[in-house]
Write a protein that holds these residues in place. Structure first.
Motif, PDB file in Angstrom:
ATOM      1  N   TYR A   1       0.768  -1.125   0.223  1.00  0.00           N
ATOM      2  CA  TYR A   1      -0.037   0.023  -0.113  1.00  0.00           C
ATOM      3  C   TYR A   1       0.932   1.162   0.140  1.00  0.00           C
ATOM      4  N   LYS A   2       1.901   1.279   0.587  1.00  0.00           N
ATOM      5  CA  LYS A   2       2.801   2.440   0.789  1.00  0.00           C
ATOM      6  C   LYS A   2       4.129   2.422  -0.033  1.00  0.00           C
ATOM      7  N   GLY A   3       4.223   1.346  -0.693  1.00  0.00           N
ATOM      8  CA  GLY A   3       5.688   1.315  -1.195  1.00  0.00           C
ATOM      9  C   GLY A   3       5.587   0.348  -2.338  1.00  0.00           C
ATOM     10  N   ASP A   4       6.692  -0.400  -2.367  1.00  0.00           N
ATOM     11  CA  ASP A   4       6.780  -1.378  -3.634  1.00  0.00           C
ATOM     12  C   ASP A   4       7.155  -2.948  -2.942  1.00  0.00           C
ATOM     13  N   LEU A   5       6.203  -3.576  -2.903  1.00  0.00           N
ATOM     14  CA  LEU A   5       6.169  -4.926  -2.313  1.00  0.00           C
ATOM     15  C   LEU A   5       7.343  -5.762  -2.895  1.00  0.00           C
ATOM     16  N   ALA A   6       7.442  -5.878  -4.327  1.00  0.00           N
ATOM     17  CA  ALA A   6       8.418  -6.783  -4.885  1.00  0.00           C
ATOM     18  C   ALA A   6       9.901  -6.164  -4.371  1.00  0.00           C
ATOM     19  N   SER A   7      10.125  -5.110  -4.483  1.00  0.00           N
ATOM     20  CA  SER A   7      11.565  -4.495  -3.940  1.00  0.00           C
ATOM     21  C   SER A   7      11.777  -4.932  -2.454  1.00  0.00           C
ATOM     22  N   LEU A   8      10.904  -4.718  -1.776  1.00  0.00           N
ATOM     23  CA  LEU A   8      10.964  -4.983  -0.384  1.00  0.00           C
ATOM     24  C   LEU A   8      11.168  -6.608   0.109  1.00  0.00           C
ATOM     25  N   VAL A   9      10.524  -7.279  -0.851  1.00  0.00           N
ATOM     26  CA  VAL A   9      10.605  -8.731  -0.589  1.00  0.00           C
ATOM     27  C   VAL A   9      12.167  -9.286  -1.217  1.00  0.00           C
ATOM     28  N   ALA A  10      12.359  -8.618  -2.272  1.00  0.00           N
ATOM     29  CA  ALA A  10      13.927  -8.659  -2.709  1.00  0.00           C
ATOM     30  C   ALA A  10      14.804  -8.226  -1.593  1.00  0.00           C
ATOM     31  N   GLY A  11      14.595  -7.307  -0.966  1.00  0.00           N
ATOM     32  CA  GLY A  11      15.630  -6.500   0.020  1.00  0.00           C
ATOM     33  C   GLY A  11      15.800  -7.761   1.185  1.00  0.00           C
ATOM     34  N   ALA A  12      14.637  -8.156   1.646  1.00  0.00           N
ATOM     35  CA  ALA A  12      14.577  -9.277   2.677  1.00  0.00           C
ATOM     36  C   ALA A  12      15.668 -10.347   2.391  1.00  0.00           C
TER      37      ALA A  12
ATOM     38  N   ARG B   1       4.100   8.247  -1.482  1.00  0.00           N
ATOM     39  CA  ARG B   1       4.920   9.094  -2.355  1.00  0.00           C
ATOM     40  C   ARG B   1       6.455   9.076  -1.612  1.00  0.00           C
ATOM     41  N   GLU B   2       6.171   9.422  -0.324  1.00  0.00           N
ATOM     42  CA  GLU B   2       7.355   9.371   0.603  1.00  0.00           C
ATOM     43  C   GLU B   2       7.997   8.075   0.885  1.00  0.00           C
ATOM     44  N   MET B   3       7.303   7.066   1.006  1.00  0.00           N
ATOM     45  CA  MET B   3       7.914   5.783   1.147  1.00  0.00           C
ATOM     46  C   MET B   3       8.649   5.237   0.057  1.00  0.00           C
ATOM     47  N   LEU B   4       7.996   5.507  -1.292  1.00  0.00           N
ATOM     48  CA  LEU B   4       8.604   5.104  -2.580  1.00  0.00           C
ATOM     49  C   LEU B   4      10.007   5.909  -2.563  1.00  0.00           C
ATOM     50  N   ARG B   5       9.918   7.174  -2.152  1.00  0.00           N
ATOM     51  CA  ARG B   5      11.172   7.979  -2.317  1.00  0.00           C
ATOM     52  C   ARG B   5      12.242   7.239  -1.467  1.00  0.00           C
ATOM     53  N   ARG B   6      12.046   6.856  -0.367  1.00  0.00           N
ATOM     54  CA  ARG B   6      12.867   6.048   0.427  1.00  0.00           C
ATOM     55  C   ARG B   6      13.618   4.934  -0.198  1.00  0.00           C
ATOM     56  N   ILE B   7      12.768   4.262  -0.600  1.00  0.00           N
ATOM     57  CA  ILE B   7      13.004   2.890  -1.376  1.00  0.00           C
ATOM     58  C   ILE B   7      13.992   3.259  -2.614  1.00  0.00           C
ATOM     59  N   ARG B   8      13.520   4.385  -3.370  1.00  0.00           N
ATOM     60  CA  ARG B   8      14.131   4.480  -4.470  1.00  0.00           C
ATOM     61  C   ARG B   8      15.569   5.160  -4.088  1.00  0.00           C
ATOM     62  N   GLU B   9      15.781   6.144  -3.018  1.00  0.00           N
ATOM     63  CA  GLU B   9      17.160   6.388  -2.383  1.00  0.00           C
ATOM     64  C   GLU B   9      17.887   5.322  -2.155  1.00  0.00           C
ATOM     65  N   CYS B  10      17.351   3.951  -1.385  1.00  0.00           N
ATOM     66  CA  CYS B  10      18.385   3.065  -1.189  1.00  0.00           C
ATOM     67  C   CYS B  10      18.579   2.426  -2.496  1.00  0.00           C
ATOM     68  N   GLN B  11      17.745   2.321  -3.409  1.00  0.00           N
ATOM     69  CA  GLN B  11      18.226   1.594  -4.573  1.00  0.00           C
ATOM     70  C   GLN B  11      19.151   2.267  -5.286  1.00  0.00           C
ATOM     71  N   ARG B  12      19.038   3.699  -5.363  1.00  0.00           N
ATOM     72  CA  ARG B  12      20.018   4.282  -6.202  1.00  0.00           C
ATOM     73  C   ARG B  12      21.532   4.199  -5.636  1.00  0.00           C
ATOM     74  N   ARG B  13      21.637   4.216  -4.063  1.00  0.00           N
ATOM     75  CA  ARG B  13      22.900   3.901  -3.550  1.00  0.00           C
ATOM     76  C   ARG B  13      23.365   2.501  -3.328  1.00  0.00           C
ATOM     77  N   GLY B  14      22.514   1.583  -3.931  1.00  0.00           N
ATOM     78  CA  GLY B  14      22.957   0.092  -3.563  1.00  0.00           C
ATOM     79  C   GLY B  14      22.888  -0.380  -2.311  1.00  0.00           C
ATOM     80  N   VAL B  15      21.778   0.005  -1.510  1.00  0.00           N
ATOM     81  CA  VAL B  15      21.475  -0.420  -0.192  1.00  0.00           C
ATOM     82  C   VAL B  15      20.150  -1.342  -0.458  1.00  0.00           C
ATOM     83  N   PRO B  16      20.192  -2.576   0.048  1.00  0.00           N
ATOM     84  CA  PRO B  16      19.042  -3.454  -0.135  1.00  0.00           C
ATOM     85  C   PRO B  16      18.109  -2.838   1.055  1.00  0.00           C
ATOM     86  N   VAL B  17      16.676  -2.816   0.779  1.00  0.00           N
ATOM     87  CA  VAL B  17      15.812  -2.495   1.741  1.00  0.00           C
ATOM     88  C   VAL B  17      14.658  -3.255   1.807  1.00  0.00           C
TER      89      VAL B  17
END
Length: 401
Positions: free
Chosen positions: A275-286, A361-377
């Motif tokens: 609902y607040k972010g990108d589930l696929a990215s967060l599962v990959a981060g786990a 939008r704010e949560m997606l921003r945080r996910i995107r920032e981690c991805q840009r900087r190579g940090v799994p989230v």
């Protein structure tokens, strides 16, 4: 227009360019107010200036006027760094080009924005003095950049720029997110498992639980709320199995053992991951939890500040579970607030809270920032399900395997 919309619900549009390109004049023209100080002297804008605005028909946005990216000297370096921080958080960028046209400075700015994967519009300002040359227009076309001619001083082309900005808004920012209403049909029953521990607010449920219950009712389904130790009896007393069980992540292992495999099961936090972010990215981060090494530092990111209890989920339980699961000597740092640490790259993993206090939008921003900087989230609930060995089951109702 209203300035009351929360920070997290606003799209961030950053104006970047060289000194004296007319960024401050342009943000004033866009907002129809004298927000930023305008001067012919280069370097007038020293710190990013934010202006809330209702960009119709899209909705609330925040325009940021920034210092010139060609600033000089020690203070200039600090101003440029402040501008770059705004770009980290931007959803859309505007490269403001002055009367000198496209130079290496604009090309460098565009390259930086492209690296950050930010949609971008080029505003050729001061069209009353000089329009874009053929070479300038060709460069924009070659780089896939929408170009708009404007004159902040004369108010020309401002509406066209607003239209271009709306067109540039990422699709993910336009989507209507789903919580759980799409998982049930009218008349079905949903069981919500809500433990009452030290962190539970006295006399009420926490916000994610309330929002899920409201979504169930909006779907014309029926919600049943039980504590974890009453779950088995509740299921036995039901004539038919529930269409879905939603549990607090902290008791997901016990609930998974109680609920039959045939009954779909997920967690509040996993629903919020979608609902607040990108589930696929967060599962990959786990999955990155399996790659952690001795000495790694894990960032535990909280969207809000709160008084930590003895059984605090982010500060106590998750670190203990992770150390037990990995068998590694891990270090954890808690960061509560609006922005990530400047040195984000030094973290091996970021585990974020459920973001109940953030807009998508704010949560997606945080996910995107981690991805840009190579940090799994990942987030709390997804990480806990991974640590308890039930992640595959928890994400199955949401169409993932």
């Amino acid at each position: 227009m209203s300035d009351t919309a929360p920070r997290g619900v606003r799209l961030v549009i950053a104006l970047a360019g060289r000194r004296n390109a007319g960024k401050s004049s342009l943000i004033n023209a866009l907002c129809g107010q004298d927000i930023a100080i305008v001067s012919e002297h280069p370097g007038t804008t020293t710190d990013p200036v934010a202006k809330h605005y209702e960009l119709l028909p899209f909705g609330p946005v925040t325009f940021y006027d920034t210092a010139g990216l060609d600033d000089e000297g020690e203070l200039g370096t600090l101003r440029i760094e402040a501008t770059r921080k705004v770009l980290w958080r931007a959803d859309v960028a505007v490269i403001v080009v002055g009367s000198e046209g496209i130079t290496n400075a604009e090309r460098d700015i565009a390259s930086r924005i492209r690296e950050l994967d930010i949609p971008c519009v080029v505003a050729f300002n001061k069209r009353d003095l000089r329009g874009p040359s053929e070479a300038d227009a060709a460069w924009c076309a070659q780089n896939g950049l929408t170009a708009v001619e404007v004159s902040a001083r004369e108010g020309l082309g401002v509406d066209a720029l607003k239209t271009a900005l709306i067109d540039a808004i990422p699709a993910e920012m336009r989507e209507e997110p789903m919580l759980c209403a799409d998982l049930v049909t009218p008349g079905q029953w949903v069981t919500c498992v809500v433990p009452i521990d030290l962190s539970a607010p006295k006399g009420r449920l926490i916000l994610p639980q309330v929002q899920v219950l409201r979504d169930i009712l909006d779907a014309d389904a029926t919600g049943i709320v039980v504590k974890e130790h009453d779950l088995a009896a509740s299921l036995d007393n039901m004539k038919d199995a529930p269409a879905l069980v939603i549990t607090d992540s902290q008791v997901v292992d016990a609930v998974a053992a109680t609920v039959p495999e045939s009954v779909p099961l997920t967690t509040f936090s996993t629903l919020f991951a979608r609902y607040k972010g990108d589930l696929a990215s967060l599962v990959a981060g786990a999955q990155a939890i399996d790659a952690l090494k001795d000495g790694d530092t894990v960032l535990v990111a909280e969207a809000c500040s709160h008084h930590a209890m003895d059984d605090d989920i982010g500060r106590v339980k998750i670190p203990a579970w992770m150390k037990r699961y990995t068998g590694k000597d891990l270090h954890f740092e808690i960061y509560a607030g609006h922005d990530f640490p400047e040195d984000l790259e030094r973290f091996a993993l970021c585990i974020h809270c459920g973001a109940c206090m953030l807009n998508r939008r704010e949560m997606l921003r945080r996910i995107r920032e981690c991805q840009r900087r190579g940090v799994p989230v990942t987030n709390y609930g997804v990480a806990i399900s991974k640590l308890q060995g039930v992640l595959a089951r928890i994400i199955r109702p949401l169409g993932m395997e």
